[in-house]
Design an enzyme around this catalytic site. Structure first.
Site, PDB file in Angstrom:
ATOM      1  N   GLY A  20       0.732  -1.409   0.363  1.00  0.00           N
ATOM      2  CA  GLY A  20       0.436   0.260   0.079  1.00  0.00           C
ATOM      3  C   GLY A  20       0.857   1.320  -0.106  1.00  0.00           C
ATOM      4  O   GLY A  20       2.031   1.009  -0.553  1.00  0.00           O
ATOM      5  N   CYS A  21       0.397   2.195   0.574  1.00  0.00           N
ATOM      6  CA  CYS A  21       1.189   3.258   0.546  1.00  0.00           C
ATOM      7  C   CYS A  21       2.201   3.054   1.528  1.00  0.00           C
ATOM      8  O   CYS A  21       2.375   2.894   2.880  1.00  0.00           O
ATOM      9  CB  CYS A  21       0.052   4.462   1.624  1.00  0.00           C
TER      10      CYS A  21
END
Length: 190
Positions: A20-21
């Site tokens: 993810g981020c």
């Protein structure tokens, strides 16, 4: 922008993870005892010298990753993987929460045959234990060229803890890590 190159890391090993981020992973891995450096970056795509805008288009094939340099005498690669599988959902293909696109995929880029073996072993253990309701879709590949993200992405949570995304997404992941892996937290973060 150039490929990530690190100096003064003799005796350290390297782990490259995307879940993810990169702000979320960076915030967690920076607090682990034995971790020397965490650099947010991009890996796994075809474009040379990608930037954040091109990554966000979803067209480059790169994932947001963190490049982690660690002392295996203090924290093991397995520990880093176990943390990785707790702080993100490895069953979602190309997204984490509201972050959508291939740049947010779950990926482990390995730097040695032993890391490749360990990554596959940990995934198999998770599947056998049925930890998740869905199948683990984490991509495991040998590390490609890794590019550092722009300077404003580095140490993002430390510099912007009150920013909306940090409060809503990064802080809860950090809290989850801190609750489950308290013994691995570096003393300056306890």
């Amino acid at each position: 922008m150039n490929e990530i190159t690190h100096k003064n890391h003799s005796g350290l090993e390297r782990a490259t993870l995307g879940g993810g981020c990169f702000w979320c992973l960076e915030a967690v891995y920076q607090q682990i005892s034995g971790v020397s450096t965490v650099v947010s970056g991009y890996a796994g795509g075809a474009m040379l010298n990608p930037d954040y805008e091109s990554i966000c288009s979803g067209q480059t094939g790169h994932a947001e990753i963190v490049d982690v340099y660690f002392d295996p005498e203090i924290v093991s690669y397995r520990d880093l993987l176990e943390i990785f599988f707790v702080i993100h959902d490895p069953t979602t293909l190309n997204y984490q929460g509201n972050d959508r696109g291939t740049q947010y995929r779950s990926v482990i880029f390995t730097h040695s045959e032993s890391q490749m073996t360990m990554a596959h072993e940990v995934v198999k253990e998770l599947e056998v234990a049925k930890i998740y309701s869905g199948a683990v879709v984490t991509q495991i590949d040998a590390a490609p060229v890794i590019y550092p993200a722009e300077a404003y992405h580095q140490n993002y949570f430390r510099q912007h803890p009150g920013q909306g995304y940090c409060m809503a997404v990064v802080a809860p992941k950090l809290a989850k890590f801190r609750a489950k892996f308290h013994s691995l937290i570096a003393s300056e973060f306890r």
